[in-house]
Design a protein around this motif. Structure first.
Motif, PDB file in Angstrom:
ATOM      1  N   VAL A 194      27.986   7.358  44.132  1.00 23.48           N
ATOM      2  CA  VAL A 194      27.699   6.131  43.382  1.00 23.48           C
ATOM      3  C   VAL A 194      28.992   5.459  42.927  1.00 23.48           C
ATOM      4  O   VAL A 194      29.282   4.323  43.308  1.00 23.48           O
ATOM      5  N   VAL A 195      29.781   6.163  42.123  1.00 28.23           N
ATOM      6  CA  VAL A 195      31.003   5.568  41.577  1.00 28.23           C
ATOM      7  C   VAL A 195      31.981   5.211  42.693  1.00 28.23           C
ATOM      8  O   VAL A 195      32.499   4.088  42.767  1.00 28.23           O
ATOM      9  N   LEU A 196      32.242   6.164  43.576  1.00 26.55           N
ATOM     10  CA  LEU A 196      33.170   5.921  44.681  1.00 26.55           C
ATOM     11  C   LEU A 196      32.675   4.784  45.571  1.00 26.55           C
ATOM     12  O   LEU A 196      33.467   3.921  45.994  1.00 26.55           O
ATOM     13  N   LEU A 197      31.382   4.766  45.850  1.00 31.18           N
ATOM     14  CA  LEU A 197      30.813   3.710  46.688  1.00 31.18           C
ATOM     15  C   LEU A 197      31.033   2.332  46.066  1.00 31.18           C
ATOM     16  O   LEU A 197      31.496   1.398  46.736  1.00 31.18           O
ATOM     17  N   LEU A 198      30.720   2.193  44.780  1.00 33.03           N
ATOM     18  CA  LEU A 198      30.841   0.895  44.116  1.00 33.03           C
ATOM     19  C   LEU A 198      32.281   0.404  44.094  1.00 33.03           C
ATOM     20  O   LEU A 198      32.565  -0.757  44.411  1.00 33.03           O
ATOM     21  N   VAL A 199      33.205   1.298  43.736  1.00 30.85           N
ATOM     22  CA  VAL A 199      34.600   0.888  43.614  1.00 30.85           C
ATOM     23  C   VAL A 199      35.175   0.478  44.967  1.00 30.85           C
ATOM     24  O   VAL A 199      35.765  -0.602  45.115  1.00 30.85           O
ATOM     25  N   VAL A 200      35.013   1.334  45.978  1.00 31.73           N
ATOM     26  CA  VAL A 200      35.623   1.060  47.277  1.00 31.73           C
ATOM     27  C   VAL A 200      34.920  -0.097  47.972  1.00 31.73           C
ATOM     28  O   VAL A 200      35.564  -0.936  48.619  1.00 31.73           O
ATOM     29  N   SER A 214      41.751   2.068  52.515  1.00 33.06           N
ATOM     30  CA  SER A 214      41.871   3.518  52.717  1.00 33.06           C
ATOM     31  C   SER A 214      42.572   4.160  51.535  1.00 33.06           C
ATOM     32  O   SER A 214      42.177   5.232  51.057  1.00 33.06           O
ATOM     33  N   GLY A 215      43.642   3.507  51.056  1.00 36.54           N
ATOM     34  CA  GLY A 215      44.363   4.029  49.906  1.00 36.54           C
ATOM     35  C   GLY A 215      43.496   4.092  48.673  1.00 36.54           C
ATOM     36  O   GLY A 215      43.539   5.061  47.909  1.00 36.54           O
ATOM     37  N   MET A 216      42.682   3.051  48.457  1.00 33.26           N
ATOM     38  CA  MET A 216      41.796   3.052  47.286  1.00 33.26           C
ATOM     39  C   MET A 216      40.775   4.181  47.383  1.00 33.26           C
ATOM     40  O   MET A 216      40.474   4.853  46.386  1.00 33.26           O
ATOM     41  N   PHE A 217      40.239   4.404  48.570  1.00 31.97           N
ATOM     42  CA  PHE A 217      39.302   5.512  48.759  1.00 31.97           C
ATOM     43  C   PHE A 217      39.951   6.839  48.377  1.00 31.97           C
ATOM     44  O   PHE A 217      39.368   7.643  47.635  1.00 31.97           O
ATOM     45  N   LEU A 218      41.156   7.075  48.865  1.00 32.85           N
ATOM     46  CA  LEU A 218      41.842   8.340  48.597  1.00 32.85           C
ATOM     47  C   LEU A 218      42.153   8.503  47.113  1.00 32.85           C
ATOM     48  O   LEU A 218      41.987   9.598  46.555  1.00 32.85           O
ATOM     49  N   VAL A 219      42.590   7.440  46.469  1.00 34.55           N
ATOM     50  CA  VAL A 219      42.940   7.515  45.049  1.00 34.55           C
ATOM     51  C   VAL A 219      41.706   7.785  44.197  1.00 34.55           C
ATOM     52  O   VAL A 219      41.706   8.659  43.324  1.00 34.55           O
ATOM     53  N   MET A 256      45.770  14.024  48.694  1.00 33.30           N
ATOM     54  CA  MET A 256      44.965  12.817  48.893  1.00 33.30           C
ATOM     55  C   MET A 256      45.375  11.735  47.911  1.00 33.30           C
ATOM     56  O   MET A 256      45.564  10.562  48.282  1.00 33.30           O
ATOM     57  N   LEU A 257      45.484  12.116  46.658  1.00 31.02           N
ATOM     58  CA  LEU A 257      45.838  11.174  45.602  1.00 31.02           C
ATOM     59  C   LEU A 257      47.218  10.567  45.853  1.00 31.02           C
ATOM     60  O   LEU A 257      47.410   9.346  45.750  1.00 31.02           O
ATOM     61  N   LEU A 258      48.177  11.395  46.212  1.00 29.96           N
ATOM     62  CA  LEU A 258      49.535  10.911  46.462  1.00 29.96           C
ATOM     63  C   LEU A 258      49.588  10.002  47.689  1.00 29.96           C
ATOM     64  O   LEU A 258      50.273   8.967  47.678  1.00 29.96           O
ATOM     65  N   LEU A 259      48.863  10.378  48.747  1.00 28.43           N
ATOM     66  CA  LEU A 259      48.832   9.550  49.943  1.00 28.43           C
ATOM     67  C   LEU A 259      48.176   8.201  49.650  1.00 28.43           C
ATOM     68  O   LEU A 259      48.627   7.149  50.131  1.00 28.43           O
ATOM     69  N   GLY A 260      47.118   8.226  48.838  1.00 30.48           N
ATOM     70  CA  GLY A 260      46.454   6.979  48.485  1.00 30.48           C
ATOM     71  C   GLY A 260      47.360   6.052  47.696  1.00 30.48           C
ATOM     72  O   GLY A 260      47.410   4.839  47.944  1.00 30.48           O
ATOM     73  N   ILE A 261      48.091   6.607  46.737  1.00 31.41           N
ATOM     74  CA  ILE A 261      49.038   5.801  45.957  1.00 31.41           C
ATOM     75  C   ILE A 261      50.107   5.220  46.871  1.00 31.41           C
ATOM     76  O   ILE A 261      50.480   4.045  46.755  1.00 31.41           O
TER      77      ILE A 261
END
Length: 275
Positions: A194-200, A214-219, A256-261
């Motif tokens: 839910v949260v991830l879907l709405l944001v991305v 893609s970066g936003m998804f990973l972050v 994942m977080l670092l790659l997304g940033i």
């Protein structure tokens, strides 16, 4: 409140059984395809419906192979060493999101080579379509009474079946554990589905430079997974893997977080293109 005991098998046809957990994967794949088809027909992408179907075909192999191999390497190495053929008995359960993500990345790279598209264009298209399937996978964990949470005294804690916590504690007798635990599978179903879907989805709705969706998804996923792991019991036999408080899921989420940033910062000033 007791954890609801749901029959893991939806339909039993003798040698063939349809299980809820497997059905959640089917629903997840269907959701990815239907959302992708909707985006294409609403003019949100220069892709065709057949492109979406082809990507689903590649992605399914990436999820299954990567998810299973990742689970074996990250969570079940001891079992794999004792019984190498266990890797192929996927009907016994055991899939890793992080392994599945690596499998999907490889699948997207192969798809990019075959279709002469940019790799980041493909991952950007897939990013807002994937969360619903992740949430459905966590619902499958809930039905299987998997991913027991940590012990809590909060009023919404539940008593887990002894069978599902047997590896965690030797103090469970009878049908249900005496203490109550967080329902971490549902927490992650909401955060992932839910949260991830709405944001991305909302972020990808506007033209962005390639790689930013893609970066936003990973972050977002990395952050949500890191936080919800505090309510989830560490995996049996592994416990905390760093600093006496970090779980395997949290450790695997950091890259994942670092790659997304990195993707968000690197592509911040690049020319925007439809994702």
């Amino acid at each position: 409140m007791n954890y609801p005991v749901i029959d893991k098998v939806l339909v039993d046809l003798g040698p063939l059984s349809i299980r809820w957990y497997g059905l959640m994967y089917v629903f997840g794949v269907a959701a990815f395809y239907l959302l992708g088809k909707w985006r294409v027909r609403r003019g949100k992408s220069d892709w065709s419906v057949s492109d979406v179907a082809d990507l689903v075909f590649y992605g399914v192999f990436g999820v299954i192979v990567g998810g299973r191999v990742g689970f074996a390497l990250f969570y079940g190495m001891d079992i794999l060493i004792r019984d190498p053929l266990w890797l192929f008995r996927i009907w016994e359960g055991g899939m890793s999101f992080h392994g599945g993500l690596l499998g999907v990345i490889v699948a997207c790279w192969v798809f990019a080579r075959r279709t002469q598209r940019r790799f980041l264009e493909i991952t950007d298209f897939a990013a807002p379509l994937a969360p619903l399937g992740l949430g459905l996978g966590r619902l499958g964990n809930f039905i299987n009474a998997e991913l027991p949470g940590r012990v809590t005294e909060l009023p919404f804690g539940v008593h887990f079946p002894c069978d599902s916590v047997r590896e965690l504690t030797l103090r469970c007798f009878g049908d249900f554990e005496a203490v109550t635990r967080h329902v971490s599978s549902l927490y992650q179903a909401v955060s992932d589905g839910v949260v991830l879907l709405l944001v991305v989805w909302l972020y990808a709705a506007r033209p962005r430079a390639a790689g930013r969706a893609s970066g936003m998804f990973l972050v977002v996923y990395g952050t949500l997974r890191f936080l919800t792991e505090f309510a989830r019991e560490p995996d049996p036999g592994r416990g905390f893997v760093a600093f006496d408080w970090m779980t395997t899921g949290q450790l695997l989420s950091l890259p994942m977080l670092l790659l997304g940033i990195f993707l968000l910062v690197w592509r911040a000033r690049q020319r925007t293109t439809p994702s």
